[in-house]
Design an enzyme around this catalytic site. Structure first.
Site, mmCIF file in Angstrom:
data_model
loop_
_atom_site.group_PDB
_atom_site.id
_atom_site.type_symbol
_atom_site.label_atom_id
_atom_site.label_comp_id
_atom_site.label_asym_id
_atom_site.label_seq_id
_atom_site.Cartn_x
_atom_site.Cartn_y
_atom_site.Cartn_z
ATOM 1 N N PRO A 181 30.385 37.928 -14.210
ATOM 2 C CA PRO A 181 30.346 39.155 -13.571
ATOM 3 C C PRO A 181 30.331 38.322 -11.992
ATOM 4 O O PRO A 181 30.007 40.112 -11.098
ATOM 5 C CB PRO A 181 29.175 39.986 -13.984
ATOM 6 C CG PRO A 181 28.105 39.110 -14.014
ATOM 7 C CD PRO A 181 29.653 37.357 -14.747
ATOM 8 N N GLY A 182 30.281 37.574 -11.235
ATOM 9 C CA GLY A 182 30.450 36.969 -10.022
ATOM 10 C C GLY A 182 29.022 36.733 -9.474
ATOM 11 O O GLY A 182 29.090 36.752 -8.151
ATOM 12 N N ALA A 183 27.895 36.178 -9.215
ATOM 13 C CA ALA A 183 26.878 36.114 -9.037
ATOM 14 C C ALA A 183 27.214 34.215 -8.381
ATOM 15 O O ALA A 183 26.529 34.601 -7.321
ATOM 16 C CB ALA A 183 25.751 35.802 -10.235
ATOM 17 N N TRP A 184 27.699 33.417 -9.273
ATOM 18 C CA TRP A 184 28.439 32.223 -8.215
ATOM 19 C C TRP A 184 28.725 32.691 -6.397
ATOM 20 O O TRP A 184 28.574 32.127 -5.674
ATOM 21 C CB TRP A 184 28.830 31.588 -8.673
ATOM 22 C CG TRP A 184 27.930 30.700 -9.598
ATOM 23 C CD1 TRP A 184 27.145 31.336 -10.453
ATOM 24 C CD2 TRP A 184 28.157 29.245 -10.085
ATOM 25 N NE1 TRP A 184 26.424 30.206 -10.842
ATOM 26 C CE2 TRP A 184 27.570 28.607 -11.051
ATOM 27 C CE3 TRP A 184 29.035 28.803 -10.114
ATOM 28 C CZ2 TRP A 184 27.298 27.654 -11.642
ATOM 29 C CZ3 TRP A 184 29.552 27.259 -10.480
ATOM 30 C CH2 TRP A 184 28.338 26.812 -11.037
ATOM 31 N N ASP A 203 38.906 35.247 -12.371
ATOM 32 C CA ASP A 203 38.059 35.231 -13.857
ATOM 33 C C ASP A 203 39.446 35.646 -14.686
ATOM 34 O O ASP A 203 40.548 36.009 -13.992
ATOM 35 C CB ASP A 203 37.386 35.684 -14.020
ATOM 36 C CG ASP A 203 36.025 35.665 -14.795
ATOM 37 O OD1 ASP A 203 35.547 34.898 -15.273
ATOM 38 O OD2 ASP A 203 36.744 36.095 -16.705
ATOM 39 N N ASP A 223 44.471 33.688 -15.859
ATOM 40 C CA ASP A 223 43.433 31.823 -16.104
ATOM 41 C C ASP A 223 43.228 31.367 -14.684
ATOM 42 O O ASP A 223 44.462 30.507 -14.337
ATOM 43 C CB ASP A 223 44.657 31.779 -17.062
ATOM 44 C CG ASP A 223 44.415 30.028 -18.199
ATOM 45 O OD1 ASP A 223 43.702 29.699 -17.472
ATOM 46 O OD2 ASP A 223 45.084 30.519 -19.166
ATOM 47 N N VAL A 224 42.731 30.460 -14.585
ATOM 48 C CA VAL A 224 42.477 29.689 -13.654
ATOM 49 C C VAL A 224 43.645 28.067 -14.237
ATOM 50 O O VAL A 224 44.133 27.502 -13.700
ATOM 51 C CB VAL A 224 41.193 28.830 -13.586
ATOM 52 C CG1 VAL A 224 41.403 27.135 -13.227
ATOM 53 C CG2 VAL A 224 40.277 29.707 -13.687
ATOM 54 N N ASP A 245 31.970 27.796 -13.257
ATOM 55 C CA ASP A 245 30.961 27.457 -14.272
ATOM 56 C C ASP A 245 31.736 28.216 -15.432
ATOM 57 O O ASP A 245 31.446 28.879 -16.069
ATOM 58 C CB ASP A 245 30.394 29.246 -13.463
ATOM 59 C CG ASP A 245 28.464 29.159 -14.471
ATOM 60 O OD1 ASP A 245 28.337 27.854 -15.084
ATOM 61 O OD2 ASP A 245 28.316 30.580 -14.343
ATOM 62 N N LYS A 287 30.659 22.871 -14.880
ATOM 63 C CA LYS A 287 30.324 23.198 -15.987
ATOM 64 C C LYS A 287 30.580 22.527 -17.209
ATOM 65 O O LYS A 287 31.588 22.898 -17.201
ATOM 66 C CB LYS A 287 30.265 24.862 -16.325
ATOM 67 C CG LYS A 287 28.895 24.817 -17.584
ATOM 68 C CD LYS A 287 28.384 26.176 -18.120
ATOM 69 C CE LYS A 287 29.225 26.859 -17.893
ATOM 70 N NZ LYS A 287 28.152 28.594 -18.107
HETATM 71 N N1 SAM Z 1 29.015 31.847 -12.734
HETATM 72 C C1 SAM Z 1 29.430 33.803 -12.828
HETATM 73 C C2 SAM Z 1 29.070 34.425 -12.097
HETATM 74 O O1 SAM Z 1 27.739 33.657 -12.090
HETATM 75 O O2 SAM Z 1 28.467 35.288 -12.287
HETATM 76 C C3 SAM Z 1 29.408 33.318 -14.663
HETATM 77 C C4 SAM Z 1 30.659 32.704 -15.402
HETATM 78 S S1 SAM Z 1 30.562 32.805 -16.949
HETATM 79 C C5 SAM Z 1 29.848 32.065 -17.687
HETATM 80 C C6 SAM Z 1 31.893 32.171 -17.597
HETATM 81 C C7 SAM Z 1 33.740 33.200 -17.278
HETATM 82 O O3 SAM Z 1 34.603 32.397 -17.528
HETATM 83 C C8 SAM Z 1 34.032 34.162 -18.041
HETATM 84 O O4 SAM Z 1 33.144 35.187 -17.397
HETATM 85 C C9 SAM Z 1 34.997 34.021 -18.287
HETATM 86 O O5 SAM Z 1 35.683 34.891 -18.908
HETATM 87 C C10 SAM Z 1 35.620 32.846 -17.560
HETATM 88 N N2 SAM Z 1 36.666 31.680 -18.012
HETATM 89 C C11 SAM Z 1 36.564 31.512 -19.176
HETATM 90 N N3 SAM Z 1 38.220 30.711 -19.140
HETATM 91 C C12 SAM Z 1 39.032 31.100 -18.258
HETATM 92 C C13 SAM Z 1 40.027 30.690 -17.658
HETATM 93 N N4 SAM Z 1 41.134 30.055 -18.080
HETATM 94 N N5 SAM Z 1 40.195 30.924 -16.341
HETATM 95 C C14 SAM Z 1 39.675 31.761 -15.769
HETATM 96 N N6 SAM Z 1 37.763 31.898 -16.235
HETATM 97 C C15 SAM Z 1 37.823 31.722 -17.811
#
Ligand code: SAM
Length: 190
Positions: free
Chosen positions: A33-36, A62, A79-80, A104, A144
């Site tokens: 949600p955007g904390a990092w 994301d 998609d990253v 993350d 991560k």
């Molecule tokens: N670091 C974030 C924060 O502090 O708010 C929390 C991240 S959360 C643990 C993991 C995120 O990775 C999820 O929102 C998920 O949708 C995203 N994610 C997973 N695969 C992805 C991809 N291929 N491309 C972009 N985002 C992806």
């Protein structure tokens, strides 16, 4: 005031390793949600809150929607691992380069530990392609991963591309979780 407690993991890692400095350009992968990104915005001074310091920038990506945040530019529903996302970032980044890539990211866990581990390692390996295109020589990557049989593959991949690779386990990461981070520093561009 952080959107998620994961912020404390990045704060802890950054306290120790000083990755994020005023003026740097950061890509935050899996940012919702955007904390990092909140932490990164403060540390790189991307709102210009400290006019005496250099002003950086933060790009968050994301698959999910990310609510707007001052000082960050979010690419939601992307998609990253997709080359289209890489191209979009290249357009947006100052001088087409980032200083730091944060990830993350995590796939939706199936609960099958081995499978989840493999999927996350593949996602992390795709960050090396992103780095090859968009990371400045000398730049860093923090990602991560969940520990398992392919951890050594990921470490090898990072070690080929970076001078220094460390495993980091922040205290803010729950003890029982298999979650770890690789901190790869001093990118050597091929
Ligand atoms: N670091 C974030 C924060 O502090 O708010 C929390 C991240 S959360 C643990 C993991 C995120 O990775 C999820 O929102 C998920 O949708 C995203 N994610 C997973 N695969 C992805 C991809 N291929 N491309 C972009 N985002 C992806």
């Amino acid at each position: 005031h952080f959107r998620c407690r994961s912020a404390f993991k990045l704060l802890e890692i950054d306290e120790k390793y000083r990755l994020l400095k005023p003026g740097l350009s950061v890509i935050d992968c899996g940012a919702a949600p955007g904390a990092w990104s909140q932490v990164a915005v403060q540390r790189v001074n991307s709102t210009g809150e400290r006019p005496d310091l250099a002003r950086g920038c933060v790009f968050g990506i994301d698959l999910l929607h990310i609510a707007p945040l001052q000082g960050a530019h979010f690419l939601s529903n992307r998609d990253v691992t997709s080359p289209a996302t890489h191209a979009e970032l290249q357009e947006l980044l100052p001088q087409a380069y980032a200083d730091v890539i944060l990830s993350d990211m995590a796939p939706n866990a199936t609960g099958l530990r081995e499978l989840d581990h493999e999927r996350l390692v593949c996602m992390c390996l795709s960050l090396l392609e992103l780095a090859e295109k968009l990371l400045r020589p000398g730049g860093s990557l923090l990602c991560k991963f969940w520990d398992g049989v392919l951890t050594h593959k990921l470490r090898e991949g990072l070690t080929r591309a970076f001078q220094d690779v460390k495993t980091v386990k922040p205290k803010a990461s729950r003890k029982e979780s298999a979650e770890l981070y690789f901190l790869a520093r001093t990118f050597r561009k091929t």
